[in-house]
Design a protein around this motif. Structure first.
Motif, short mmCIF file in Angstrom:
data_model
loop_
_atom_site.label_atom_id
_atom_site.label_comp_id
_atom_site.label_asym_id
_atom_site.label_seq_id
_atom_site.Cartn_x
_atom_site.Cartn_y
_atom_site.Cartn_z
N GLU A 115 0.81 -1.21 0.00
CA GLU A 115 0.00 0.00 0.00
C GLU A 115 0.85 1.26 0.00
O GLU A 115 0.37 2.34 -0.37
N ALA A 116 2.10 1.16 0.42
CA ALA A 116 2.96 2.35 0.53
C ALA A 116 3.63 2.71 -0.78
O ALA A 116 4.25 3.77 -0.87
N TRP A 117 3.52 1.87 -1.80
CA TRP A 117 4.28 2.09 -3.02
C TRP A 117 3.60 3.06 -3.96
O TRP A 117 2.39 2.96 -4.23
N HIS A 118 4.38 4.00 -4.48
CA HIS A 118 3.91 5.04 -5.39
C HIS A 118 3.71 4.43 -6.78
O HIS A 118 4.63 3.86 -7.35
N VAL A 119 2.49 4.57 -7.31
CA VAL A 119 2.19 3.93 -8.59
C VAL A 119 3.06 4.48 -9.72
O VAL A 119 3.33 3.77 -10.71
N GLY A 120 3.55 5.73 -9.58
CA GLY A 120 4.41 6.29 -10.62
C GLY A 120 5.84 5.79 -10.58
O GLY A 120 6.62 6.07 -11.49
N LEU A 121 6.19 5.02 -9.54
CA LEU A 121 7.57 4.56 -9.37
C LEU A 121 7.72 3.04 -9.45
O LEU A 121 8.84 2.54 -9.49
N VAL A 122 6.61 2.31 -9.50
CA VAL A 122 6.72 0.85 -9.43
C VAL A 122 7.47 0.28 -10.64
O VAL A 122 8.18 -0.72 -10.52
N GLY A 123 7.34 0.91 -11.80
CA GLY A 123 8.05 0.41 -12.98
C GLY A 123 9.56 0.53 -12.83
O GLY A 123 10.31 -0.39 -13.19
N LEU A 124 10.02 1.66 -12.29
CA LEU A 124 11.46 1.86 -12.08
C LEU A 124 11.99 0.86 -11.05
O LEU A 124 13.06 0.27 -11.23
#
Length: 561
Positions: free
Chosen positions: A350-359
């Motif tokens: 839940e803490a993960w930023h959706v804009g950063l998961v790919g990186l």
């Protein structure tokens, strides 16, 4: 166990060593598909004059005529781009070109989180309220026919400039659709980034001499979009990097200076700087805040304003790096509770930023050499990204899981997905089964294609300088990867943070070279225990006590057979 599957260079015919005056350079060129001296010369010395005629692109002439028809209008042209570096540079380039032609321009980039990718029906009212004479979409628009038709029905003509795959061939007849992926587009344009397509339009509107001032934008967007740096793309990037300090927009030059790349010709900007220094700072705006910040920087006309924006982007990029490091630590915690490492990693938080998961997923693929799916989890719906390795088409795998998903799309190596949170466990089980079918008894691994086998004495500044003629490096033309056999590693030590290794390489003939292994800290004990080893590496130029030298930038090691 190694994360890599080594692919040693094949033996070459005698002719392969004589494409240039340097046998090693010739061998790399031959292994990259270049078979005669003329082709080698064109590759090593790309010329802007050799670019294909832009009028070969379908509908480009229609687009030129449309621009000419509205030049006397006082109504604005809306340029609608994308939030990544390719879309941002393409949007900026078109804005500059249209303003040069005397047009009033309203550039717009969507918000990554609020709007998502593409031109959607909810964008139509915003376009119509501008009362424009024309809408130009760039790096998006392909397949968005319904939304674009709604704009046309409001009396606004539309040009689409794009490079994405065309899955629906039913585009409106009166749409000006300039795409390198149209079935009737010449192959010479097929691998262009969106900014490369925009540049062809600029060439047709302004002529080659005037359009060339925008090549630094083309170079940056092309490298950042990870398209193959061969043929036309290679020429565009080489030409743009050469002109960087002379003709890059003020904001881009300021960004380079703020990032520590100097402020004049004394520091040559390379494709590495585009991909790892400038590109990430522009991308950070869309990932961490608002992509408009990055576009404002590219369009800035005032140095002070540009400096403020450049510093803000650097701060956002630093925050992005910290956030990804935190995500990686949390991912490691998820993995520690597992007794074995599965062939596919599916992790949600839940803490993960959706804009950063790919990186973050890309970094985990590099670390664990297996497909990774990272999900930003919420109570009802989770969104995320998947990255993969050779031998496992992640897009095809997600297609076989489509009954579990709300949405997905991508290609063999990278994809995005959305699914109900309650289906994550089912998705993991399905992907594990598909990975088992794909890999069988083999461990997943990253391919490591080696270009050259070097003798110890060949690890020199002369060799580095000779191989640097292959720049610009990037996708399709990587930095040459070399093989050194049967050496010893001595004086092995970790850096203070424990992440990296340094050691001395000693060859059987007494040759000594220095080596650095970035992110190799966990290999410390394995390296110390080994006797004779083979090393896969690239050459790295560095300075020590005021003296230039070359060292090994280690990719992997293995026991000598």
């Amino acid at each position: 166990m190694s994360r890599y599957r080594w692919r040693e260079p094949d033996a070459l015919a005698d002719v392969a060593w004589s494409l240039t005056e340097h046998p090693l350079l010739s061998a790399v060129l031959y292994r990259r598909g270049i078979r005669d001296r003329d082709a080698a010369q064109r590759f090593l010395s790309p010329r802007h004059d050799d670019l294909p005629d832009p009028r070969g692109l379908p509908d480009l002439q229609r687009a030129v005529l449309l621009i000419q028809a509205i030049r006397q209008s006082s109504r604005p042209v809306v340029v609608f781009g994308d939030y990544d570096v390719d879309g941002l540079t393409a949007t900026a380039l078109l804005t500059f070109v249209f303003r040069e032609l005397g047009l009033v321009v309203k550039p717009i980039v969507p918000h990554r989180l609020h709007d998502g990718y593409g031109f959607h029906p909810h964008h139509v009212p915003r376009i119509v309220e501008q009362n424009p004479s024309l809408l130009v979409t760039v790096d998006c628009g392909t397949g968005d026919w319904d939304a674009l038709c709604a704009v046309q029905k409001a009396g606004i003509p539309v040009i689409v400039l794009d490079h994405h795959d065309v899955h629906r061939l039913d585009w409106p007849e009166d749409l000006v659709f300039v795409s390198v992926k149209r079935p009737d587009a010449p192959p010479v344009f097929r691998t262009l980034a969106a900014v490369g397509v925009a540049y062809q339009f600029a060439r047709a509107l302004l002529g080659d001499r005037a359009a060339a001032r925008y090549l630094p934008l083309v170079a940056l967007g092309t490298v950042a979009d990870v398209v193959p740096l061969v043929e036309t793309n290679r020429t565009l990037v080489a030409s743009g990097l050469e002109r960087f300090w002379d003709s890059a927009p003020i904001g881009l030059r300021v960004l380079a200076a703020v990032a520590g790349l100097g402020s004049d010709r004394e520091r040559r900007i390379t494709s590495w700087h585009c991909g790892y220094v400038l590109g990430p700072r522009l991308n950070a705006a869309g990932r961490m805040d608002d992509p408009q910040l990055a576009l404002d920087l590219l369009l800035a006309e005032d140095v002070d304003h540009a400096q403020r924006l450049a510093r803000r982007l650097s701060e956002l990029n630093a925050a992005r790096q910290r956030a990804i490091e935190q995500m990686l630590r949390q991912a490691e915690q998820h993995l520690r509770v597992r007794s074995t490492l599965p062939p596919v990693l599916v992790l949600a938080d839940e803490a993960w930023h959706v804009g950063l998961v790919g990186l973050a997923a890309s970094k985990l693929v590099s670390r664990y050499a297996r497909p990774v799916v990272l999900l930003s989890q919420s109570e009802d719906v989770s969104r995320g990204s998947a990255r993969s390795v050779d031998g496992f088409d992640i897009s095809a795998a997600l297609e076989r899981c489509r009954d579990l998903l709300l949405d997905h799309g991508g290609h063999s190596a990278a994809a995005g997905l959305t699914l109900p949170t309650e289906r994550i466990a089912e998705l993991e089980a399905r992907l594990l089964q598909l990975a088992s079918e794909a890999f069988g008894d083999r461990e997943p691994a990253l391919p490591l294609d080696l270009d050259l086998e070097l003798h110890p004495f060949q690890i020199s500044l002369d060799t580095w300088e000779m191989l640097s003629r292959l720049e610009p490096f990037g996708h399709g033309n990587p930095v040459p990867r070399c093989l050194l056999r049967n050496v010893s590693a001595v004086d092995v030590w970790r850096t203070q943070d424990g992440r990296h290794l340094r050691f001395t390489v000693v060859a059987g003939d007494g040759t000594i070279r220095q080596a650095v292994w970035f992110e190799g800290g966990e290999e410390y004990e394995r390296l110390r225990r080994m006797g004779r080893i083979d090393i896969a590496f690239t050459l790295r130029r560095t300075s020590w006590n005021g003296q230039d030298r070359v060292e090994l930038d280690v990719i992997d090691i293995r026991p000598t057979q």
